[in-house]
Write a protein that holds these residues in place. Structure first.
Motif: not given
Length: 134
Positions: A48-50, A99-104
């Protein structure tokens, strides 16, 4: 839970394994470099992230949306929200940065741009890109 059931994998689940020292940092984004802390199983996860990950050394085998993929030095992996993943199995010398980005955060920064939809579709179809010459 059976191995063939899909398990939801949240950004906080991944942060605790990949970047435990960043727990007080922003919940929306974090960087990591070591995938050896990730347990390699046959369980299927839905993220649930990128994720953006550049492989610098070694290789890893992962299954993304049912397709086996081998990531090698020089490859950039782009994983998009809601993709399914099994693995990874990494070599002993595997190194890289990600790097991990939240869904939002991903939705606000990327998905809102209408011209990006074609590129996002391409990322679903081809999650690994070679950045260095073969």
């Amino acid at each position: 839970m059976k191995n063939n059931e899909i398990q939801e994998l949240s950004i906080s689940d991944v942060r605790s394994k990949l970047a435990p020292r960043t727990e007080n940092a922003s919940p929306e984004i974090f960087t990591f470099s070591d995938l050896h802390n990730i347990e390699s199983t046959d369980r299927v996860y839905r993220i649930d992230f990128m994720v953006f990950y550049q492989c610098e050394r070694g290789e890893a085998d992962v299954i993304i949306d049912g397709r086996p993929v081998t990531v090698k030095a020089g490859d950039l992996v782009v994983r998009v929200d809601q993709q399914l993943m099994t693995g990874p199995r990494v070599s002993d010398d595997f190194e890289g940065r990600g790097v991990v980005l939240s869904r939002r955060l991903a939705q606000e920064s990327l998905y809102g741009m209408q011209k990006m939809w074609l590129y996002l579709y391409e990322l679903f179809q081809h999650p690994v890109y070679t950045l260095s010459p073969a």
